[in-house]
Design an enzyme around this catalytic site. Structure first.
Site, short mmCIF file in Angstrom:
data_model
loop_
_atom_site.label_atom_id
_atom_site.label_comp_id
_atom_site.label_asym_id
_atom_site.label_seq_id
_atom_site.Cartn_x
_atom_site.Cartn_y
_atom_site.Cartn_z
N HIS A 43 0.84 -1.21 -0.03
CA HIS A 43 0.01 -0.06 0.04
C HIS A 43 0.94 1.20 0.17
O HIS A 43 1.44 1.53 0.94
CB HIS A 43 -0.87 0.20 1.29
CG HIS A 43 -1.86 1.22 1.27
ND1 HIS A 43 -3.06 0.77 1.76
CD2 HIS A 43 -1.68 2.76 1.07
CE1 HIS A 43 -3.86 2.24 1.54
NE2 HIS A 43 -2.85 3.25 1.13
N HIS B 234 1.78 5.43 -1.58
CA HIS B 234 1.31 6.53 -2.28
C HIS B 234 2.44 7.04 -3.13
O HIS B 234 3.37 7.64 -2.57
CB HIS B 234 0.46 7.62 -1.59
CG HIS B 234 -0.67 7.11 -0.95
ND1 HIS B 234 -1.86 7.15 -1.71
CD2 HIS B 234 -0.80 6.48 0.18
CE1 HIS B 234 -2.91 6.72 -0.78
NE2 HIS B 234 -2.03 6.15 0.31
N LYS C 42 -9.30 -0.27 -5.89
CA LYS C 42 -9.32 0.75 -4.25
C LYS C 42 -10.58 1.28 -4.21
O LYS C 42 -11.00 2.40 -4.91
CB LYS C 42 -8.02 1.51 -4.26
CG LYS C 42 -8.01 2.23 -3.19
CD LYS C 42 -7.71 1.24 -1.84
CE LYS C 42 -7.60 1.92 -0.43
NZ LYS C 42 -6.80 3.02 -0.26
N HIS D 218 -10.53 1.16 1.60
CA HIS D 218 -10.30 2.32 2.97
C HIS D 218 -11.31 2.03 3.62
O HIS D 218 -12.52 3.08 3.60
CB HIS D 218 -9.75 3.80 2.24
CG HIS D 218 -9.65 4.70 3.31
ND1 HIS D 218 -8.15 5.21 3.52
CD2 HIS D 218 -10.36 5.01 4.39
CE1 HIS D 218 -8.49 5.97 4.55
NE2 HIS D 218 -9.57 5.94 5.17
N HIS E 82 -4.77 -0.58 5.63
CA HIS E 82 -4.26 0.05 7.12
C HIS E 82 -5.06 -0.04 7.98
O HIS E 82 -5.48 0.82 8.65
CB HIS E 82 -3.99 1.58 6.49
CG HIS E 82 -4.76 2.26 5.77
ND1 HIS E 82 -6.03 1.94 6.23
CD2 HIS E 82 -4.86 3.03 4.63
CE1 HIS E 82 -6.83 2.74 5.46
NE2 HIS E 82 -6.04 3.32 4.35
N ASP F 40 1.58 2.51 3.41
CA ASP F 40 0.53 3.80 3.42
C ASP F 40 1.54 4.79 3.29
O ASP F 40 0.94 6.08 3.89
CB ASP F 40 -0.48 3.85 4.22
CG ASP F 40 -1.41 4.81 4.01
OD1 ASP F 40 -1.54 5.20 3.00
OD2 ASP F 40 -2.44 4.82 4.81
C1 NCD Z 1 -3.24 9.10 2.23
C2 NCD Z 1 -2.83 10.09 1.40
O1 NCD Z 1 -2.29 11.26 1.49
O2 NCD Z 1 -3.18 9.95 -0.06
N1 NCD Z 1 -3.43 9.84 3.49
C3 NCD Z 1 -3.28 9.05 4.72
O3 NCD Z 1 -3.64 9.64 5.78
N2 NCD Z 1 -3.30 7.93 4.74
C4 NCD Z 1 -4.74 8.45 1.80
C5 NCD Z 1 -4.91 7.35 2.47
O4 NCD Z 1 -4.55 6.33 2.36
O5 NCD Z 1 -5.98 7.47 3.24
ZN ZN Z 2 -3.16 5.19 1.69
#
Ligand code: NCD
Ligand code: ZN
Length: 334
Positions: free
Chosen positions: A12, A14, A94, A131, A165, A237
């Site tokens: 996971h 970003h 997702k 999520h 998460h 995450d």
């Molecule tokens: C994530 C993001 O910034 O894209 N933020 C977070 O707090 N985890 C999005 C997510 O996975 O919820």
């Molecule tokens: Zn995330």
């Protein structure tokens, strides 16, 4: 003392796009053999065209590394032809409830309307990544969502469902209730509680969704991770935001952990005499659950102190400026 990991996976992640992608992608691609890449861009990855665009951008940003990006599509109603065409290029869809986190506007508003798409996904063997938070009181959002997971797991018994998460003892317990239910857990939720974020001076770099919970929740997450519960995968995450969006009123949600993941996992597992389970937690479980075959890559960590940089570009990492006992020393592809 050294520790070797074979093809670690971050299930996971970003990576963003543009300059942020260029800044952060290498920090994951050097330490991991593959990662599940989230689709919540400002304009989400929710069509075959966007998928092609984003796949090429991630490929370009990671081309110097042995690294498999496992792309995801942003959940909405899709027809079968689109999902069949997307399937070879994605690891799953997702699902974000509308507005629960960063860039999730346009997510699902009515969970009653997702079933036709889930039916197609189940038939095509495409996993659902979720999520899982309600719109309720911030500390209760995950637990309030657990009945949705249970309902979906019962109604779509052949659909692989991943609770992303997880942050609560109740979510850990749910894992054992349904054979098609799996989960990821982050590094930061294994290490911090709400106290670290808000118990003293507010720590914006520890603010994320779902928010860190109680000590007993962290204990349950740790216990499952340290014994490498076979239905639990590591998913960082790691969610970078520029310093100006974190150290501001209206702090953006997301903890940037990518550069420190393996050293901090080694420290945590060592402290609990669980180093033999780290390989399963950070790679083998995900391979078994998703059936992925990541490229061969050996990461060697040494018990040699390492000072975490104060920032990477304009992004502040987890444990910024602190000295960790472990560091990654070699990354090889044989
Ligand atoms: C994530 C993001 O910034 O894209 N933020 C977070 O707090 N985890 C999005 C997510 O996975 O919820
Ligand atoms: Zn995330």
């Amino acid at each position: 003392m050294e520790l070797q990991l074979t093809s670690p996976l971050d299930m996971h992640l970003h990576l963003r796009e543009g300059a942020m992608l260029d800044l952060v992608a290498a920090l994951s691609a050097r330490d991991f053999a593959g990662a599940v890449v989230m689709p919540n861009l400002v304009q989400p990855v929710d069509s075959l065209e966007r998928l092609a665009y984003y796949g090429a951008a991630v490929e370009a940003a990671t081309s110097n590394y042995t690294f498999a990006p496992y792309l995801t599509l942003f959940f909405r109603a899709y027809d079968e032809a689109t999902l069949a065409a997307a399937r070879p290029q994605i690891i799953g869809l997702k699902l974000y409830p509308d507005g629960v986190t960063t860039n999730s506007a346009g997510g699902v508003r009515d969970l009653g309307e997702i079933e036709p798409t889930l039916t197609i996904m189940e038939r095509l063997g495409i996993p659902l990544l979720v999520h899982g938070e309600s719109h309720g009181f911030v500390l209760d959002r995950e637990v309030e969502f657990l009945s949705v997971y249970a309902r979906l797991a019962r109604r779509f018994p052949s659909l692989t469902i991943v609770m992303e998460h997880i942050t609560t003892a109740a979510a850990v317990a749910l894992l054992d209730e349904y054979p098609n239910l799996y989960a990821t857990v982050t590094l930061h939720h294994l290490l911090i509680t709400l106290d670290d974020l808000a118990g003293g001076l507010l720590q914006p770099h520890l603010f994320c969704k779902p928010i860190a919970k109680r000590p007993e929740d962290r204990a349950a997450l740790r216990s499952a991770a340290l014994r490498a519960h076979p239905k639990l995968m590591f998913g960082s995450d790691s969610a970078p935001h520029p310093l100006s969006r974190k150290e501001s009123s209206g702090c953006a949600a997301g903890v940037f952990t990518a550069p420190v993941i393996l050293p901090l996992l080694a420290e945590l597992f060592e402290r609990h005499d669980a180093l033999p389970q780290l390989q399963a937690f950070v790679s083998d479980n995900a391979r078994a659950i998703y059936g992925v075959r990541p490229p061969a890559k050996t990461i060697t960590l040494a018990r040699t102190p390492w000072a975490v940089p104060a920032s990477y570009g304009d992004v502040v990492p987890f444990f910024a400026g602190q000295t960790l006992p472990w560091q990654v020393v070699t990354r090889s592809n044989d």
